[in-house]
Enzyme design. Structure first.
Site, PDB file in Angstrom:
ATOM      1  N   TYR A 164      62.674  33.640  38.535  1.00 32.25           N
ATOM      2  CA  TYR A 164      61.650  33.056  37.662  1.00 32.25           C
ATOM      3  C   TYR A 164      62.313  31.945  36.854  1.00 32.25           C
ATOM      4  O   TYR A 164      63.165  31.240  37.355  1.00 32.25           O
ATOM      5  CB  TYR A 164      61.083  34.201  36.801  1.00 32.25           C
ATOM      6  CG  TYR A 164      59.772  33.896  36.129  1.00 32.25           C
ATOM      7  CD1 TYR A 164      58.696  33.346  36.826  1.00 32.25           C
ATOM      8  CD2 TYR A 164      59.594  34.192  34.777  1.00 32.25           C
ATOM      9  CE1 TYR A 164      57.495  33.088  36.194  1.00 32.25           C
ATOM     10  CE2 TYR A 164      58.393  33.947  34.138  1.00 32.25           C
ATOM     11  CZ  TYR A 164      57.339  33.382  34.852  1.00 32.25           C
ATOM     12  OH  TYR A 164      56.158  33.130  34.220  1.00 32.25           O
ATOM     13  N   LYS A 178      42.572  42.441  59.791  1.00 32.95           N
ATOM     14  CA  LYS A 178      43.026  41.206  60.422  1.00 32.95           C
ATOM     15  C   LYS A 178      44.385  40.783  59.860  1.00 32.95           C
ATOM     16  O   LYS A 178      45.276  40.345  60.597  1.00 32.95           O
ATOM     17  CB  LYS A 178      41.996  40.117  60.137  1.00 32.95           C
ATOM     18  CG  LYS A 178      42.164  38.900  60.972  1.00 32.95           C
ATOM     19  CD  LYS A 178      40.980  38.718  61.886  1.00 32.95           C
ATOM     20  CE  LYS A 178      41.272  37.718  62.968  1.00 32.95           C
ATOM     21  NZ  LYS A 178      40.113  37.541  63.842  1.00 32.95           N
TER      22      LYS A 178
END
Lengths: 388, 388
Positions: free
Chosen positions: B29, B84
């Protein structure tokens, strides 16, 4: 399938189910999912029980205020968003997907975020420039069915309040009595001012790069609101003028803009937060030399690192768990209290807990979730606590 | 942090980097990402090298045509989208995020998808009802910088062509000579007709629920185009009329609408694809009893399952790898050829490979990526192959 994976970036999708054979395929995809679809179509409340929607958030940015680097564009902000996603998952188990948006027009931003919000449990707005972020967050709060967290406002206000509570305990002062100067009137400075007002602070002056906000200046929007609700003494002049005799400096502006003379002009036992990145508003060594001072910065190599990571994993975890409809001052105060009270005995060298403090995220999440369940009476509208 | 994870649903985010201590935090970060951000801001081509954007897609739906269940709404479609996503990752290493959209207005859909498309390498449109899907995909192809894959059109056309190639080989017929009847003029039927025309088929009749599409009917949009470019003989009447003397039936419509008499009226050695869900257009046992027939369905419990899973993982992998700008007939033909040639010796019982065929995804991906690299001369505009 190792040859097909592309390990660029800091996150990937991990299926929680196996697909090894035709039975798996039929269960994971068609026709197996048809039953879940039919149940969800009949009753939307089924959706969070059969999908991961309730644990998902988007980390949304238009790229207009990335870190301290400014308007670098949404795609250049992706490394930050991915880092944020890593922290959400590692610290709070939240599935956060980076969503850089091409739009800059606020109507378009609201429309797009509203359109995609049906697939997540909350929206995390990130690094959108002020003053656009104020209107964006306000309109999202009005129009979305899911809660909105804006780290630059909410997260910063929470960690500043947490640190300030313990710092004032250490120096034996009371929030309702102290004189607070906030340097910076952007997203963070504004949110901090509002939360401190809510928590009972009565003597606040907010400064932007032109000096103290006051009724005599030609201001609009958020700054006009701040001028009206702070600076009761009608202070004019620049930041150094405001700091004379002040008890608390909360720097949310730019590195190095507070010199030694200004620090020396403050009251005894001052609380000095220099949270500009990558370096504080003041020389930390000089500030530390000020007798009786409690000093905090954003830097990890110094004591008292005030970092939003202390707040956002737990706050968003609690928002999703409850769920919390809105991050208001009550929610922020509850989160700040949970962070502050994670430090057993606050001292000049320890006013906030470590980011990796065991149980911190859970405590913050529980405090936030408690607000949704009406358990926040303890924090709601309570006066500022007396000095310990 | 196990107590904080919520295992509902079929996918989660997995960080590919650790966050165990302050050094990790600073690297993952701030301030560690600032360098990547600055490089990306200066040169957008850096973004795919420092983030996962190039391996990401959105699985987008408005929920208007989920499975065979129709307009159940976007959130009820989430179980399908998650399934999917699982297949994209497990089979092709692709990070696919489900993106149900609230909008139904086509302008809004295009605007939202365009807005979010800067964060991914491709868009997978899923289960959008015809005829809206035609305009949606066309406009997305025009306006987006990333390629668009519409499984119901592209995926189905590819697997049908793959199966048909091998089926015609088995029966010793030639695509340019056979009489083909397509039952269904929706997204799938239309895309199949267009791809077969491109591949040299000259005798095609497309039927919708009213019967054969022909110039004498009052049609517009896609159906008008199909009436103009197929059915040169000007056939009228219903599906049964069209099937008399036909060599090939490609059913992309509804279960059980082709009876035994219609099957018997077809030419010798017919190719019978009944791909309606959950059951084929014909009784598979009756079809199998037709002497010389090659029969394929969408069912996993019968031989010759024609399933889009044969295509979409490899096609999108190839699109991302190349990258391919557009899924045109050349790309689809290349993918179909790669699938068809994965069956070493086609037979009545094996005209398509198994979904779990080792190397299938890689071969399809390479064929698709080859189109972007000008390696598709072998498939471009070639005539239909002679019978083997």
């Amino acid at each position: 399938m190792a040859t097909l994976t592309h390990p660029t970036g800091k996150i990937e999708i991990a299926p929680t189910v196996e697909v090894r054979d035709h039975d798996d395929l039929a269960r994971v995809y068609t026709p197996g999912v048809a039953d879940q679809v039919e149940r969800a179509a009949a009753d939307d409340s089924v959706v969070p029980r059969v999908t991961g929607v309730g644990n998902r958030i988007f980390v949304v940015t238009d790229g207009s205020a990335i870190l301290g680097l400014g308007d670098v564009g949404p795609r250049a902000g992706l490394p930050v968003m991915e880092g944020k996603s890593v922290l959400f998952k590692r610290l709070a188990g939240i599935d956060a997907w980076p969503l850089p948006l091409r739009s800059r027009d606020i109507d378009d931003l609201v429309r797009t975020i509203s359109d995609v919000s049906i697939g997540v449990g909350a929206i995390n707005v990130e690094d959108v420039a002020a003053p656009r972020c104020f209107e964006l967050v306000r309109r999202l709060e009005e129009e979305l069915d899911v809660p909105v967290f804006h780290d630059d406002q909410h997260g910063t206000a929470i960690v500043v309040l947490a640190g300030l509570r313990n710092a004032l305990d250490v120096v034996g002062k009371d929030l309702s009595e102290v004189s607070v100067v906030i340097s910076g009137a952007g997203a963070a400075g504004s949110a901090v001012a509002r939360l401190l007002l809510h928590e009972g602070a009565r003597r606040i002056v907010v400064c932007d790069s032109e000096g103290a906000l006051h009724g005599g200046r030609d201001l609009d929007g958020e700054k006009a609101w701040l001028a009206e609700h702070t600076n009761r003494g009608g202070l004019t002049g620049d930041l150094s003028d405001s700091l004379q005799g002040a008890d608390v400096l909360i720097g949310l502006s730019a590195p190095g803009i507070v010199d030694e003379a200004a620090l020396r002009s403050m009251n005894d036992d001052p609380v000095l937060f220099g949270l500009a990145n990558p370096d504080p508003e003041f020389d930390p060594e000089v500030a530390g030399g000020r007798e009786g001072a409690v000093v905090a910065t954003g830097r990890s190599d110094l004591p008292n690192q005030i970092n939003n990571v202390l707040a956002f994993p737990g706050v968003v975890r609690g928002m999703l768990d409850a769920p919390v409809r809105r991050v208001d001052n009550v929610v922020m105060a509850a989160a700040a209290h949970a962070i502050a009270s994670s430090v057993e005995t606050p001292s000049r060298e320890e006013i906030v807990p470590d980011v990796f403090d065991d149980g911190l995220v859970s405590r913050v999440a529980a405090a936030v979730a408690g607000c949704a369940h009406g358990l926040s009476d303890l924090t709601r509208d309570r006066p500022a606590p007396p000095a310990r």
